[in-house]
Scaffold this active site. Structure first.
Site, PDB file in Angstrom:
ATOM      1  N   PRO A   1     -28.467   4.359  -4.038  1.00 48.71           N
ATOM      2  CA  PRO A   1     -29.567   3.107  -3.381  1.00 48.71           C
ATOM      3  C   PRO A   1     -30.917   3.837  -2.857  1.00 48.71           C
ATOM      4  CG  PRO A   1     -27.633   3.643  -1.825  1.00 48.71           C
ATOM      5  CD  PRO A   1     -27.515   4.373  -2.959  1.00 48.71           C
ATOM      6  N   MET A   2     -31.916   3.211  -3.252  1.00 49.32           N
ATOM      7  CA  MET A   2     -33.237   3.552  -2.708  1.00 49.32           C
ATOM      8  C   MET A   2     -33.989   2.232  -2.497  1.00 49.32           C
ATOM      9  SD  MET A   2     -34.304   6.877  -5.034  1.00 49.32           S
ATOM     10  CE  MET A   2     -33.152   6.196  -6.665  1.00 49.32           C
TER      11      MET A   2
ATOM     12  N   GLN B   1     -25.008  -3.357  -0.753  1.00 51.15           N
ATOM     13  CA  GLN B   1     -25.186  -2.105   0.615  1.00 51.15           C
ATOM     14  C   GLN B   1     -25.764  -2.954   1.817  1.00 51.15           C
ATOM     15  OE1 GLN B   1     -28.152   1.189   1.432  1.00 51.15           O
ATOM     16  NE2 GLN B   1     -26.004   2.279   1.049  1.00 51.15           N
TER      17      GLN B   1
ATOM     18  N   CYS C   1     -29.442   5.828   6.135  1.00 48.68           N
ATOM     19  CA  CYS C   1     -30.919   5.637   5.932  1.00 48.68           C
ATOM     20  C   CYS C   1     -31.781   6.379   7.383  1.00 48.68           C
ATOM     21  CB  CYS C   1     -31.238   4.229   5.852  1.00 48.68           C
ATOM     22  SG  CYS C   1     -33.031   4.084   5.709  1.00 48.68           S
TER      23      CYS C   1
ATOM     24  N   LYS D   1     -21.966   5.175   3.141  1.00 52.52           N
ATOM     25  CA  LYS D   1     -23.116   6.199   2.749  1.00 52.52           C
ATOM     26  C   LYS D   1     -23.527   6.803   3.978  1.00 52.52           C
ATOM     27  CE  LYS D   1     -26.166   8.273   0.473  1.00 52.52           C
ATOM     28  NZ  LYS D   1     -27.478   7.917  -0.114  1.00 52.52           N
TER      29      LYS D   1
ATOM     30  N   ASN E   1     -24.186  13.985  -2.587  1.00 51.49           N
ATOM     31  CA  ASN E   1     -25.757  13.362  -2.921  1.00 51.49           C
ATOM     32  C   ASN E   1     -26.696  14.467  -2.125  1.00 51.49           C
ATOM     33  OD1 ASN E   1     -27.666  10.821  -1.252  1.00 51.49           O
ATOM     34  ND2 ASN E   1     -27.862  11.307  -3.525  1.00 51.49           N
ATOM     35  N   GLY E   2     -27.753  14.561  -3.083  1.00 54.13           N
ATOM     36  CA  GLY E   2     -28.751  15.437  -2.321  1.00 54.13           C
ATOM     37  C   GLY E   2     -29.248  16.493  -3.262  1.00 54.13           C
TER      38      GLY E   2
ATOM     39  N   GLY F   1     -30.647  10.231  -6.689  1.00 55.01           N
ATOM     40  CA  GLY F   1     -31.542   9.131  -6.159  1.00 55.01           C
ATOM     41  C   GLY F   1     -33.124   9.700  -6.859  1.00 55.01           C
ATOM     42  N   ARG F   2     -33.701  10.368  -5.949  1.00 54.20           N
ATOM     43  CA  ARG F   2     -34.997  10.790  -6.546  1.00 54.20           C
ATOM     44  C   ARG F   2     -34.889  11.523  -7.817  1.00 54.20           C
ATOM     45  NH1 ARG F   2     -37.048  14.548  -1.774  1.00 54.20           N
ATOM     46  NH2 ARG F   2     -34.767  14.792  -1.822  1.00 54.20           N
TER      47      ARG F   2
END
Length: 317
Positions: free
Chosen positions: A7-8, A64, A95, A134, A195-196, A219-220
């Site tokens: 999620p972004m 979320q 976040c 998350k 993630n990452g 994500g990105r």
């Protein structure tokens, strides 16, 4: 290998998610929804109508929520799980944005394990759907507590975890600590998604090797590149994958724009799409000039003219 779209905020709306699902995404999550805002705002307010909208072509979608008041989180989880739109309720405890952590939500909850566990416990009790979390690996380098945090929230009933391998202090700088994600995976019995810093097939394969996770969240790396899911799946299946030609990139960018404008109208749709158009042209010739023009475009027809330069190879570095 199970692949998720992380999620972004301001990015993972229904249009972008739909494109990612088409390219091989297995699970997506909505943008963050404030529990208190959801409970108090008029339900016809565009902000929440857009945040909770989903397309028919989407696959499994988690909703979320974020907040720091257990009562608000519990009520929001209950109501959202009753809507019949989602596959899980995901709690944002990762976040790093100041406006989120300033209210003791998001990654700020990693500093208060008992409160985080209480929020999970109450959401699990209230929700008709599985509750997931998350998280990050800690608040800063001096307080990396991912394993203790993960144990607490899973003991409270979290059905799965998605761990971003950075601290809150890092934001999105430095390197993701995949080794710490591996420790979390080994410490809990529920599924853990890594993630990452997953930008391509090579980094996905290495992340899976280091963490031992059978689920990855991008994500990105997916910005302007929904094909990332295809690329990674091909790698895990031992298949050849070729980067899409510029014609396919332009076609998808324009389709993205058309669908966004159909949904939100040309003015709002174009404002939303400017960042996406810039991401789509990343790596192409004359990208700086293209981005400047795309950021000033006020209609899709202008964007079509600008992107046609890529097809005609008329731009220069």
């Amino acid at each position: 290998m199970h692949l998720a779209l992380a999620p972004m905020a301001g990015i993972t709306d229904q249009v972008f998610r739909g494109l990612c699902f088409e390219k091989g995404c297995d699970l997506a999550t909505t943008e963050m929804v404030s529990a208190q805002g959801f409970l108090t705002a008029p339900k016809d307010r565009n902000a929440y109508r857009f945040l909770l909208a989903r397309q028919e072509n989407e696959g499994p979608l988690a909703v979320q929520i974020f907040g720091s008041v257990p009562e608000h989180m519990e009520m929001a989880a209950a109501r959202l799980s009753e809507m019949g739109l989602f596959s899980a309720v995901d709690i944002n405890m990762g976040c790093p944005a100041q406006k989120v952590v300033g209210g003791q939500s998001g990654s700020a909850l990693m500093k208060d394990i008992p409160l985080a566990a209480e929020i999970v416990r109450r959401c699990v009790k209230a929700s008709l759907l599985p509750v997931t979390v998350k998280m990050r690996i800690g608040w800063d380098e001096e307080s990396v507590n991912a394993v203790d945090f993960a144990k607490a929230v899973t003991d409270a009933g979290a059905a799965a975890l998605c761990v971003h391998g950075r601290t809150r202090k890092q934001q999105y700088s430095g390197q993701a600590n995949w080794e710490e994600i591996a420790k979390v995976r080994q410490a809990v019995s529920v599924p853990v998604t890594a993630n990452g810093d997953i930008w391509n097939a090579a980094s996905a394969l290495e992340c899976a090797r280091v963490t031992g996770c059978s689920s990855l969240a991008m994500g990105r790396g997916a910005l302007g590149n929904p094909w990332l899911f295809e690329e990674i799946k091909a790698a895990f299946e031992g298949k050849e994958w070729k980067k899409p030609p510029v014609e396919e990139i332009v076609a998808l960018a324009l389709r993205h724009g058309r669908e966004m404008i159909t949904w939100k109208g040309e003015k709002s749709g174009m404002l939303e799409m400017r960042k996406h158009f810039g991401w789509y042209v990343t790596g192409q010739r004359g990208v700086a000039k293209l981005r400047t023009r795309l950021n000033l475009a006020s209609s899709l027809s202008e964007v079509e003219d600008i992107l046609s330069l890529l097809l005609n190879k008329e731009t220069e570095d």
